[in-house]
Design an enzyme around this catalytic site. Structure first.
Site, short mmCIF file in Angstrom:
data_model
loop_
_atom_site.label_atom_id
_atom_site.label_comp_id
_atom_site.label_asym_id
_atom_site.label_seq_id
_atom_site.Cartn_x
_atom_site.Cartn_y
_atom_site.Cartn_z
N HIS A 160 6.03 -0.75 1.67
CA HIS A 160 7.53 -1.62 0.61
C HIS A 160 7.24 -1.47 -0.50
O HIS A 160 8.29 -1.58 -1.47
CB HIS A 160 7.46 -3.19 1.20
CG HIS A 160 7.92 -4.43 0.69
ND1 HIS A 160 9.49 -4.62 1.42
CD2 HIS A 160 7.84 -4.84 -0.57
CE1 HIS A 160 10.14 -5.69 0.38
NE2 HIS A 160 8.90 -5.76 -0.64
N GLU A 161 5.84 -1.95 -1.63
CA GLU A 161 6.34 -1.79 -2.66
C GLU A 161 6.16 -0.12 -3.12
O GLU A 161 6.34 -0.60 -4.74
CB GLU A 161 4.24 -2.57 -2.93
CG GLU A 161 3.96 -4.24 -2.97
CD GLU A 161 5.10 -4.90 -3.43
OE1 GLU A 161 6.33 -5.06 -3.78
OE2 GLU A 161 5.10 -6.10 -2.24
#
Length: 676
Positions: free
Chosen positions: A468-469
């Site tokens: 995600h990051e």
């Protein structure tokens, strides 16, 4: 004093010389950088030439670069490597920055120059990106008080100054409360159910504190495994209560007054600017446009998901009753019984998966996915300064081997680091007058540290967090716009989560898992049957998770889409906001608002719904990849263009350009298992 923050960085790629920067450099750097930025603004205002795009809009865009650099370094340190001294400086400089920002936005001469260019925009022969910057520049003034009377401008200044201080205080209180709690256990029987790696980490925590036995904290790598595996229900409750009472206790770190005051000031500010609520003000510049659209969106999803959420909880209730005789499941039971049922239903446990998810390998896997999709490569650089020994720095190269970005990774918890995971930058991307500035991007997480005999191993949830990051980071690293304020992740907030949530999808794909999921002891690739179990379990508790996420969005809208002046109790008001989404009994003495950093100390006020909004986009986008092959070069090239353009194009136009049609929520409903 030679201040490294004010010098040109004589380092590889002008990277931040962290080892040269001391705490005492920050305050004078801010003071001088603010003064220099003021002089740049004065020069624009005093320009005797007729206002035009170059001498006003572009000059404004490029002003304050020194101040931006000092700010990004300092506030990144305040999140990832803070201490009492830095927090004290933050309290001092936040109002200074707010005041400077207001000096710019409320400067009548500057606004008249910007307005003069804006009023003749149709005659200026500007390209689409220049028009977008002009529009953004004008709104930055008009939406922040430029048209107000002098008396109201002064009121706005006072509000913004107070808000800046309150936001910093809110974050510091939440961090202090997280760090203040630890639970030391000396009775070995209280560890029943906990995996070896959790016990080893707790032993290490105890030794650090010169304690006997095992110590658990409210840091997620300690707290979450305890809640998931510990058989001792009383201890689970104790930790849950400690976690859920952060900044809600009768001490100096209580955030109730801060929450109330922030909400009141945001309303007052919105009213001053001619908006009904803070949400009306914020959402005007979002894809959603209005609070009604957001509330309808959240309510519609709640209608479609709540029965599935209740069904998920009933499944756990029946199981807990049958094996442990528990007649009423509580919130501190959820993770424990969800894991038990998951093991039984899918023969799958986090403990079984973790050995295959060695952090270094997962990072390498993310890099390989990016290379397959976008042709970029990552090269570890040991010659670039970093702010902590846990940080790694990579040079990112494009498909031709040219420098694209610097990428910092910071993965382990420590006392001076706030909880959670986020992407940030030390320098943005721009390309003005042929001078290309490539970005310096960072992702910060809180994963379990390696021990003497075990590397850092991730839960599957942490694997998706990393991807995600990394998706946010790709948005920043691939940026290819002209102006920094329209580059990378500088997009509308309900669009910003698309790249991050899109990347999570790859974690469920067999051909991706085979890249990085190897057992840390044997080197064996994750077996196909285990991959299939991961896929089978991908919708497990999806109803519950959806309702939980919607509850946060609805709480955000309750604080910012309604009138908070009628609120007498933070606890009562939150309970009312949560009532439609409750699938467990409320717990007296706990509160989320007081540590809800996203909306009270981050940029997500009136914007938390954007996680779900972006899920509609990411499910629709990934379904396009699935139809054509997840590494299809043509589809990947179109998605890369979407990432490169950042905020330089309207997000819906950008999405339609990529997908060929507007997004539909059908793909999300299907992925969630709410429809066949």
């Amino acid at each position: 004093m030679e201040n490294p923050l004010l010098q040109k960085f004589d380092t590889p790629f002008e990277s931040v010389p962290f080892s040269q920067i001391k705490n005492e450099h920050y305050l004078p750097a801010f003071q001088i950088a603010i003064e220099n930025a003021k002089q740049e603004i004065d020069a624009i205002c005093q320009n005797s030439e007729t206002p035009n795009f170059e001498n006003t809009i572009l000059a404004l865009e490029t002003s304050g670069e020194q101040l931006s650099r000092v700010s990004s370094i300092f506030f990144n340190m305040n999140s990832a490597e803070t201490n009492d001294e830095i927090q004290k400086i933050a309290q001092e400089v936040s109002p200074m920055l707010s005041e400077f920002s207001n000096d710019v936005r409320l400067n009548p001469v500057l606004f008249q120059r910007v307005k003069a260019v804006y009023d003749q925009k149709d005659k200026l022969n500007l390209n689409a990106e220049q028009l977008r910057l002009l529009d953004k520049s004008y709104k930055n003034f008009s939406r922040n008080g430029a048209n107000l009377s002098e008396e109201k401008k002064e009121k706005l200044r006072a509000i913004d100054k107070e808000l800046a201080g309150l936001s910093v205080q809110f974050g510091q209180n939440a961090l202090a409360e997280t760090n203040a709690y630890s639970k030391n256990i000396t009775n070995k029987s209280d560890l029943r159910g906990l995996p070896d790696y959790v016990i080893a980490e707790a032993k290490s925590q105890a030794e650090k504190r010169n304690q006997q036995g095992w110590t658990f904290t409210l840091q997620i790598p300690s707290y979450l495994p305890f809640m998931t595996y510990a058989e001792n229900r009383d201890l689970r409750k104790e930790l849950y209560m400690a976690y859920s009472k952060k900044a809600f206790q009768d001490n100096e770190y209580n955030n109730e007054k801060n929450v109330m005051r922030i909400a009141e000031l945001r309303l007052e500010r919105a009213n001053l600017l001619g908006y009904n609520t803070h949400a009306d003000f914020v959402l005007e510049e979002r894809m959603a446009k209005t609070p009604e659209t957001v509330k309808d969106f959240l309510d519609d999803l709640l209608k479609k998901s709540k029965s599935f959420g209740l069904k998920d909880v009933q499944l756990l209730q029946d199981y807990a009753q049958s094996i442990d005789g528990i007649s009423q499941l509580e919130r501190w039971d959820h993770a424990y019984y969800a894991e038990k049922v998951k093991q039984e239903k899918f023969s799958l446990s986090e403990d079984e998966l973790k050995p295959y998810f060695q952090l270094d390998k997962v990072v390498g896997g993310a890099f390989q996915v990016a290379e397959k999709l976008f042709g970029i490569q990552f090269k570890l650089r040991n010659d670039i300064d970093k702010y902590h020994e846990d940080v790694n720095v990579y040079e990112v190269l494009d498909e031709k081997g040219n420098h694209l970005a610097l990428f910092y990774t910071d993965f382990f918890p420590r006392e001076g680091k706030r909880s959670g995971a986020w992407m940030t930058d030390f320098r943005g991307q721009s390309n003005i007058n042929g001078k290309m500035q490539r970005p310096h991007i960072s992702i910060v997480c809180n994963f379990t540290k390696p021990t003497a005999d075990t590397p850092s191993l991730l839960t599957f949830s942490e694997v998706t967090t990393l991807f995600h990051e990394f998706g946010h980071a790709l948005h920043g690293m691939l940026a290819n716009s002209t102006y920094e304020s329209l580059s990378g992740t500088n997009v509308l907030y309900d669009f910003v989560e698309l790249p991050s949530q899109f990347m999570e999808n790859f974690c469920y794909e067999p051909e991706v898992l085979e890249i990085f999921a190897q057992h840390y002891k044997t080197g064996e690739t994750i077996p196909q049957e285990l991959i299939q179990k991961v896929r089978n379990a991908s919708n497990y508790m999806e109803g519950y998770q959806t309702v939980r996420q919607l509850s946060f969005g609805l709480l955000d809208m309750a604080w910012h889409g309604e009138n908070p002046l009628k609120i007498n109790s933070v606890e009562t008001y939150e309970n009312q906001a949560f009532e439609p989404t409750n699938v467990y009994p409320s717990v007296i003495g706990t509160n989320m608002s007081v540590s809800f950093s996203h909306i009270f100390n981050g940029g997500y006020s009136s914007g938390y719904y954007s996680y779900k909004w972006s899920e509609v986009l990411d499910a629709d986008a990934f379904s396009y990849f699935k139809e054509n092959g997840i590494f299809n070069p043509e589809v990947a090239k179109k998605f890369k263009t979407l990432l490169e353009k950042g905020g330089s194009v309207d997000p819906m136009d950008l999405y339609v350009e990529f997908r060929g049609q507007k997004p539909s929520n059908d793909a999300l409903m299907k992925r969630a298992g709410f429809v066949d």
